[in-house]
Structure formats: structure tokens, C-alpha cells
Design a protein around this motif. Structure first.
Motif, mmCIF file in Angstrom:
data_model
loop_
_atom_site.group_PDB
_atom_site.id
_atom_site.type_symbol
_atom_site.label_atom_id
_atom_site.label_comp_id
_atom_site.label_asym_id
_atom_site.label_seq_id
_atom_site.Cartn_x
_atom_site.Cartn_y
_atom_site.Cartn_z
ATOM 1 N N LYS A 114 1.687 -4.759 -16.944
ATOM 2 C CA LYS A 114 2.604 -4.241 -15.929
ATOM 3 C C LYS A 114 3.823 -5.138 -15.908
ATOM 4 O O LYS A 114 3.754 -6.298 -15.493
ATOM 5 C CB LYS A 114 1.947 -4.200 -14.547
ATOM 6 N N THR A 128 -1.891 -7.259 -8.309
ATOM 7 C CA THR A 128 -1.286 -6.234 -9.164
ATOM 8 C C THR A 128 -2.333 -5.600 -10.058
ATOM 9 O O THR A 128 -2.346 -4.379 -10.259
ATOM 10 C CB THR A 128 -0.164 -6.848 -10.028
ATOM 11 N N THR A 140 -3.309 -1.696 -10.045
ATOM 12 C CA THR A 140 -3.002 -0.967 -11.277
ATOM 13 C C THR A 140 -4.214 -0.215 -11.794
ATOM 14 O O THR A 140 -4.084 0.915 -12.281
ATOM 15 C CB THR A 140 -2.467 -1.931 -12.349
ATOM 16 N N ARG A 146 -4.386 2.969 -10.286
ATOM 17 C CA ARG A 146 -3.161 3.757 -10.487
ATOM 18 C C ARG A 146 -2.330 3.869 -9.213
ATOM 19 O O ARG A 146 -1.543 4.798 -9.056
ATOM 20 C CB ARG A 146 -3.471 5.140 -11.034
ATOM 21 N N PRO A 162 0.719 1.509 -14.820
ATOM 22 C CA PRO A 162 0.754 0.480 -15.871
ATOM 23 C C PRO A 162 1.912 0.700 -16.839
ATOM 24 O O PRO A 162 2.344 1.839 -17.066
ATOM 25 C CB PRO A 162 -0.598 0.655 -16.568
#
Length: 327
Positions: A12, A56, A60, A63, A67
Motif C-alpha cells: 500500500k 494499515t 487493507t 479492503r 491495496p
């Protein structure tokens, strides 16, 4: 059986901006190639200093944050590129408990409405069934039905976090991300919430990704631990093995800082120099070499490989390359 979660080379990157006119200034690498798998029924903890990318990572894999690269497989299904409708259906199986038990609840909504919302969004139930499910879930997390008519400001911190847990579990998910779920609570309340989460995991067959910087809490609740530094995983292994014999110099420093009441078991404190480098301009080679007390020449220029050692331990460190097995 496939693992509950399998992540490969997850990245990311955020565009970095500078100045009044927000001109481009490179890329901030919040996640920079994380790979791991979490088995069904397991509690996998991700630890590291603030800014290492652990929160994070948690968002991620759900979702909640898109990403930049890599793949995410959930219960055998690749969810990396699912569309909005498919992702919405998946949310019944994947949920999150946020760090701040007050900020994550709408202050204008009663607890009843807060817990009703996911049911109305994802399931087709009658008003009577929704009310019954809310009452049942309040009892599951150790609260009473009269709490349903209260607002968040009328509850204690521990009660608010129980509501956050109830909201995450009311859709009967398989996998829950726990993002620093007890860090904002008093120590006595932390123990209650941790025991509750362990009990619910056993009763409801849940799989947890536990994100935390508190290593004492991590040791209590997790089965395996992954240690992150500057967006990368640097060590991973079973909890007790990792705590008793940390391999990576960064892990050794983190564990040396845990308070130990028994003088005979206290480790020598390892104090790291300097601050965590900026993800906008990470060091070359091993990202930890600027603070590592055991730095070698190759650490400054060559990124260490993610490799398995001792059968069930993984590490990214030049001290454990094939020609350094004696270490």
C-alpha cells in the motif's frame, strides 16, 4: 483446508505531498511487500512501533483500504479485485473492532440502532427478529437489554468496547480484525475484554487478526506473532517461542522493554538509537540498519530475504543467512 487468510506481497503506497500547493514528493510506502497466512481458529498478532504499518495492514486485508499491489485470499477465494456488490456480501464474514470505543460509535444513535444497522444492511429480517438478535448479542458480550436504549456517552469505556465487539459479531463473521481493541481502556477493563474475546472465539469459532503495540497483551492472547518494521515483516513465529527466543535485533529490542516483575527473569534492556525512518524515504538495504546494534556492511545495501529458520520461524535478517547459521 485453505487458511482463513492468505496474503502475498501486499503493498500500500500513498502519494506524498509537500508545500502549500501540495506538490508531489514521492511515495510513502505504508506496506511494502507483506506475505503471511492465518489458519482458521487462530489468533495472529501483528506488532511494531507506531507508524510501522500494522493498522494499515489490518484495514487493507478487509479492503477498507485498497491495496496498491499483491493478493488477498479469504477462505480460499481471491478477494483482491472484487467489485462493490461482491465485497458488500463478503462483509458478513469479515469484520473489525476499532481502537477507539467512543469515536467508532455514532453519538446520535442509541445502542439499539447501532446494532440494528448491520442487520438491516446485510440481512432481510423482520423488525421482531432484529430486536431479538440485538438483545441476544448484548447478552453474549456481557451487557443487558436495557443498554440498548442508551447512547454511547452514557456508557463506560469498557461497555462501549463491548458494543463495538457486539456490532462486529452480530453478523456472525468468520474473521475479525481487532485494531488495538484494549489500548484505550484501563488495565482492569483490558483483562475483562481480552477474556471476553477469547471466550467468544471459542464459542463462535472465530479467527482473529490482533493488531497491537502492547506486547504483554499480545503474549496473553495470540497463537503466532508477526513483527513489522517500516511496512515490512521482519520476524514471525509461535508466540511463546518468539518471546522466549527472539531472533531479529528489532524483536529483541521490543521484548527487552517489557516490564518483568521477577528480577531473575529480567532481560538486559536494548535501547534503540534514533527514530523510525520516514516511509517516504526508507533506508536502502535492510530498513532497520540505521538503528540496529548488530549492523553488518551488507545490511546497508542489500535487502535481506524473508526465509524460514528452525522449521516454524521466519525472519528477514542478514545475521541468519545460510553462511551465518551459527548465529
Amino acid at each position: 483446508m485453505p487458511p482463513m487468510l492468505e496474503v502475498r506481497d501486499l503493498k500500500k503506497h500513498y502519494p506524498a505531498r509537500n508545500g502549500i500547493f501540495r506538490k508531489g514528493a514521492g511515495t510513502a510506502k505504508a506496506l511494502d511487500g507483506v506475505s503471511l497466512s492465518i489458519e482458521k481458529g487462530e489468533t495472529f498478532a501483528v506488532v511494531g512501533e507506531s507508524g510501522c504499518g500494522k493498522t494499515t495492514f489490518g484495514k487493507t486485508v478487509l479492503r477498507l483500504i485498497e491495496p496498491t499491489a499483491g493478493s488477498i485470499r479469504f477462505d480460499g477465494t481471491d478477494i483482491t479485485s472484487l467489485g462493490p456488490e461482491q465485497l458488500r456480501q463478503l462483509k458478513t464474514d469479515m469484520q473489525i473492532v476499532f481502537q477507539d470505543p467512543y469515536g467508532s460509535l455514532d453519538p446520535k444513535w442509541t445502542i439499539q440502532r447501532t446494532l440494528e444497522e448491520p442487520l438491516r444492511t446485510h440481512l432481510k429480517l423482520s423488525a421482531q427478529d432484529i430486536k431479538a438478535k440485538v438483545g441476544e448479542m448484548l447478552e453474549v458480550v456481557g451487557l443487558n437489554s436495557h443498554h440498548a436504549l442508551r447512547y454511547p456517552h452514557e456508557l463506560s469505556g469498557g461497555q462501549r468496547q463491548r458494543i463495538g465487539i457486539a456490532r462486529a459479531l452480530i453478523l456472525q463473521p468468520k474473521f475479525v480484525v481487532l485494531d488495538e481493541p484494549v489500548s484505550a481502556l484501563d488495565v482492569s477493563i483490558q483483562a475483562q475484554i481480552l477474556n471476553l474475546m477469547q471466550d467468544l472465539q471459542s464459542r463462535l469459532s472465530l479467527t482473529y487478526l490482533f493488531v497491537s503495540h502492547d506486547l504483554s497483551v499480545v503474549r496473553f492472547i495470540s497463537d503466532r506473532v508477526g513483527v513489522m518494521y517500516l511496512g515490512r515483516m521482519v520476524e514471525m513465529g509461535p508466540t511463546e517461542e518468539l518471546f522466549e527466543r527472539p531472533l531479529h535485533p528489532y524483536t529483541q529490542a521490543l521484548i527487552s522493554a517489557i516490564p518483568e516483575p521477577d528480577p531473575d527473569k529480567r532481560r538486559e534492556r536494548i535501547v534503540l538509537s534514533g527514530d523510525v525512518p520516514s516511509p517516504r524515504n526508507p533506508p536502502s538495504g535492510c530498513a532497520f540498519h540505521t538503528r540496529c546494534p548488530l549492523v553488518k556492511p551488507e545490511c546497508r545495501n542489500i535487502q535481506p530475504e524473508w526465509r524460514m529458520v528452525d522449521g516454524n520461524r521466519y525472519i528477514a535478517c542478514h545475521l541468519y543467512e545460510k553462511n551465518n547459521n551459527s548465529n
